[in-house]
Design a protein around this motif. Structure first.
Motif, PDB file in Angstrom:
ATOM      1  N   ASP A 165       0.750  -1.342  -0.059  1.00 63.59           N
ATOM      2  CA  ASP A 165       0.002  -0.100   0.025  1.00 63.59           C
ATOM      3  C   ASP A 165       0.999   1.197  -0.021  1.00 63.59           C
ATOM      4  OD1 ASP A 165      -1.759   1.995   0.461  1.00 63.59           O
ATOM      5  OD2 ASP A 165      -2.993   0.901   2.131  1.00 63.59           O
ATOM      6  N   ARG A 166       1.046   1.926  -1.173  1.00 65.07           N
ATOM      7  CA  ARG A 166       1.958   3.148  -1.353  1.00 65.07           C
ATOM      8  C   ARG A 166       1.366   4.159  -0.559  1.00 65.07           C
ATOM      9  NH1 ARG A 166       3.751   5.274  -7.020  1.00 65.07           N
ATOM     10  NH2 ARG A 166       2.753   3.507  -7.368  1.00 65.07           N
ATOM     11  N   ALA A 202       9.595  -0.515  -7.625  1.00 62.54           N
ATOM     12  CA  ALA A 202       8.680  -1.522  -7.045  1.00 62.54           C
ATOM     13  C   ALA A 202       8.896  -2.764  -7.527  1.00 62.54           C
ATOM     14  CB  ALA A 202       7.149  -1.010  -7.549  1.00 62.54           C
ATOM     15  N   THR A 203       8.649  -3.707  -6.698  1.00 65.90           N
ATOM     16  CA  THR A 203       8.713  -5.092  -7.057  1.00 65.90           C
ATOM     17  C   THR A 203       7.685  -5.629  -7.455  1.00 65.90           C
ATOM     18  OG1 THR A 203      10.519  -5.152  -5.588  1.00 65.90           O
ATOM     19  CG2 THR A 203       9.593  -7.390  -6.225  1.00 65.90           C
ATOM     20  N   GLU A 204       7.465  -6.274  -8.642  1.00 68.19           N
ATOM     21  CA  GLU A 204       6.173  -6.837  -8.889  1.00 68.19           C
ATOM     22  C   GLU A 204       6.226  -8.345  -8.484  1.00 68.19           C
ATOM     23  OE1 GLU A 204       3.649  -5.293 -10.470  1.00 68.19           O
ATOM     24  OE2 GLU A 204       4.687  -3.658 -10.337  1.00 68.19           O
ATOM     25  N   VAL A 205       5.345  -8.866  -7.668  1.00 70.74           N
ATOM     26  CA  VAL A 205       5.004 -10.204  -7.099  1.00 70.74           C
ATOM     27  C   VAL A 205       3.926 -10.880  -7.944  1.00 70.74           C
ATOM     28  CG1 VAL A 205       4.732 -11.546  -5.242  1.00 70.74           C
ATOM     29  CG2 VAL A 205       6.203  -9.357  -5.047  1.00 70.74           C
ATOM     30  N   ALA A 206       3.903 -12.235  -8.261  1.00 72.62           N
ATOM     31  CA  ALA A 206       2.779 -13.081  -8.636  1.00 72.62           C
ATOM     32  C   ALA A 206       2.453 -14.103  -7.762  1.00 72.62           C
ATOM     33  CB  ALA A 206       3.049 -13.237 -10.123  1.00 72.62           C
ATOM     34  N   ALA A 207       1.364 -14.163  -7.243  1.00 78.82           N
ATOM     35  CA  ALA A 207       0.945 -15.453  -6.256  1.00 78.82           C
ATOM     36  C   ALA A 207       0.113 -16.356  -7.093  1.00 78.82           C
ATOM     37  CB  ALA A 207       0.428 -14.654  -5.257  1.00 78.82           C
ATOM     38  N   PRO A 208       0.615 -17.637  -7.342  1.00 83.41           N
ATOM     39  CA  PRO A 208      -0.196 -18.731  -7.932  1.00 83.41           C
ATOM     40  C   PRO A 208      -1.718 -18.818  -7.200  1.00 83.41           C
ATOM     41  CG  PRO A 208       1.623 -19.445  -6.973  1.00 83.41           C
ATOM     42  CD  PRO A 208       1.815 -18.147  -6.741  1.00 83.41           C
ATOM     43  N   GLN A 209      -2.618 -19.100  -7.989  1.00 91.63           N
ATOM     44  CA  GLN A 209      -4.090 -19.395  -7.204  1.00 91.63           C
ATOM     45  C   GLN A 209      -4.424 -20.842  -7.611  1.00 91.63           C
ATOM     46  OE1 GLN A 209      -6.357 -15.736  -6.184  1.00 91.63           O
ATOM     47  NE2 GLN A 209      -5.335 -15.224  -8.253  1.00 91.63           N
ATOM     48  N   GLN A 210      -4.767 -21.584  -6.732  1.00 89.62           N
ATOM     49  CA  GLN A 210      -5.184 -22.939  -7.162  1.00 89.62           C
ATOM     50  C   GLN A 210      -7.017 -23.014  -7.185  1.00 89.62           C
ATOM     51  OE1 GLN A 210      -2.038 -23.844  -8.476  1.00 89.62           O
ATOM     52  NE2 GLN A 210      -3.209 -25.642  -8.238  1.00 89.62           N
ATOM     53  N   LYS A 211      -7.525 -23.700  -8.057  1.00 84.31           N
ATOM     54  CA  LYS A 211      -8.549 -23.835  -7.919  1.00 84.31           C
ATOM     55  C   LYS A 211      -9.261 -25.055  -6.909  1.00 84.31           C
ATOM     56  CE  LYS A 211     -10.237 -22.306 -12.453  1.00 84.31           C
ATOM     57  NZ  LYS A 211     -10.596 -22.581 -13.808  1.00 84.31           N
ATOM     58  N   TYR A 246       6.225  -1.876  -2.389  1.00 82.98           N
ATOM     59  CA  TYR A 246       7.018  -0.584  -2.727  1.00 82.98           C
ATOM     60  C   TYR A 246       7.998  -0.555  -1.557  1.00 82.98           C
ATOM     61  CZ  TYR A 246       3.193   0.296  -5.705  1.00 82.98           C
ATOM     62  OH  TYR A 246       2.228   0.520  -6.924  1.00 82.98           O
ATOM     63  N   THR A 247       9.079   0.054  -1.831  1.00 79.81           N
ATOM     64  CA  THR A 247      10.203   0.019  -0.593  1.00 79.81           C
ATOM     65  C   THR A 247      10.777   1.420  -0.538  1.00 79.81           C
ATOM     66  OG1 THR A 247      10.782  -2.264  -1.229  1.00 79.81           O
ATOM     67  CG2 THR A 247      12.446  -0.879   0.146  1.00 79.81           C
ATOM     68  N   PRO A 267       1.304   0.328  10.765  1.00 76.67           N
ATOM     69  CA  PRO A 267      -0.042  -0.529  10.197  1.00 76.67           C
ATOM     70  C   PRO A 267       0.688  -1.970   9.754  1.00 76.67           C
ATOM     71  CG  PRO A 267       0.289   1.564   9.399  1.00 76.67           C
ATOM     72  CD  PRO A 267       1.631   1.355  10.119  1.00 76.67           C
ATOM     73  N   ALA A 268      -0.319  -2.756   9.867  1.00 77.31           N
ATOM     74  CA  ALA A 268      -0.105  -4.289   9.689  1.00 77.31           C
ATOM     75  C   ALA A 268       0.551  -4.220   8.112  1.00 77.31           C
ATOM     76  CB  ALA A 268      -1.321  -5.100   9.925  1.00 77.31           C
ATOM     77  N   SER A 269       0.026  -3.428   7.244  1.00 78.92           N
ATOM     78  CA  SER A 269       0.454  -3.600   5.928  1.00 78.92           C
ATOM     79  C   SER A 269       1.791  -3.211   5.711  1.00 78.92           C
ATOM     80  CB  SER A 269      -0.404  -2.823   5.194  1.00 78.92           C
ATOM     81  OG  SER A 269      -0.374  -1.368   5.041  1.00 78.92           O
ATOM     82  N   VAL A 270       2.653  -2.596   6.834  1.00 77.74           N
ATOM     83  CA  VAL A 270       4.121  -2.060   6.542  1.00 77.74           C
ATOM     84  C   VAL A 270       5.065  -3.101   7.476  1.00 77.74           C
ATOM     85  CG1 VAL A 270       5.709  -0.410   6.955  1.00 77.74           C
ATOM     86  CG2 VAL A 270       3.236   0.312   6.177  1.00 77.74           C
ATOM     87  N   HIS A 271       6.063  -3.450   6.597  1.00 73.97           N
ATOM     88  CA  HIS A 271       7.076  -4.399   7.342  1.00 73.97           C
ATOM     89  C   HIS A 271       8.259  -3.554   7.326  1.00 73.97           C
ATOM     90  CE1 HIS A 271       9.634  -7.648   7.868  1.00 73.97           C
ATOM     91  NE2 HIS A 271      10.435  -7.336   6.948  1.00 73.97           N
ATOM     92  N   VAL A 272       8.891  -3.467   8.448  1.00 72.00           N
ATOM     93  CA  VAL A 272      10.161  -2.831   8.805  1.00 72.00           C
ATOM     94  C   VAL A 272      11.229  -3.636   9.069  1.00 72.00           C
ATOM     95  CG1 VAL A 272      11.068  -1.088  10.449  1.00 72.00           C
ATOM     96  CG2 VAL A 272       8.519  -1.133   9.863  1.00 72.00           C
ATOM     97  N   GLU A 273      12.403  -3.374   8.661  1.00 71.48           N
ATOM     98  CA  GLU A 273      13.677  -4.239   8.845  1.00 71.48           C
ATOM     99  C   GLU A 273      14.783  -3.196   9.072  1.00 71.48           C
ATOM    100  OE1 GLU A 273      16.805  -6.641   6.092  1.00 71.48           O
ATOM    101  OE2 GLU A 273      14.567  -7.381   5.996  1.00 71.48           O
ATOM    102  N   ALA A 274      15.633  -3.262  10.287  1.00 76.80           N
ATOM    103  CA  ALA A 274      16.470  -2.450  10.961  1.00 76.80           C
ATOM    104  C   ALA A 274      17.665  -3.016  10.801  1.00 76.80           C
ATOM    105  CB  ALA A 274      16.140  -1.900  12.085  1.00 76.80           C
ATOM    106  N   SER A 275      18.858  -2.288  10.193  1.00 77.73           N
ATOM    107  CA  SER A 275      20.203  -2.866  10.342  1.00 77.73           C
ATOM    108  C   SER A 275      21.053  -1.483  10.766  1.00 77.73           C
ATOM    109  CB  SER A 275      21.001  -3.344   8.971  1.00 77.73           C
ATOM    110  OG  SER A 275      20.722  -2.035   7.983  1.00 77.73           O
TER     111      SER A 275
END
Length: 102
Positions: free
Chosen positions: A13-14, A43-52, A68-69, A90-98
């Motif tokens: 979510d940009r 932006a990194t494009e990601v594809a998630a497969p979906q099974q019927k 988005y990063t 927010p739950a939609s934001v991932h944070v990494e610290a170094s």
């Protein structure tokens, strides 16, 4: 020796991501913290497969979305960096610290 704290924020979510990063930047400016960024990454494009069903070959079109990063570097000011890294986001934001010593 001062430390450099590099924070990497990722989200699908940009708008939320930009709001979080802008808030951090404004807090740093109010406190006089030396901050570099935010540096937007492509932006990194990601594809998630979906099974019927579980049967092989029985699938829907993959679900495509963008991640988005933004990267921020905080020079010295360890207390501010610790506060920012430990904040609730927010739950939609991932944070990494170094942290690295300069």
């Amino acid at each position: 020796m001062p430390f450099v704290t590099k924070l990497t924020f990722e989200s699908g979510d940009r708008e939320v991501l930009d709001r979080v990063v802008t808030d951090i930047k404004e807090r740093a400016e109010r406190k006089g913290v030396e901050l570099k960024g935010p540096h937007p990454q492509p932006a990194t494009e990601v594809a998630a497969p979906q099974q019927k069903r579980l049967a092989p070959g029985d699938s829907y079109e993959p679900w495509h979305y963008s991640v988005y990063t933004r990267e921020i570097e905080i020079h010295a000011y360890e207390a501010f960096a610790r506060d920012v890294a430990g904040d609730e986001y927010p739950a939609s934001v991932h944070v990494e610290a170094s942290v690295k010593r300069t």
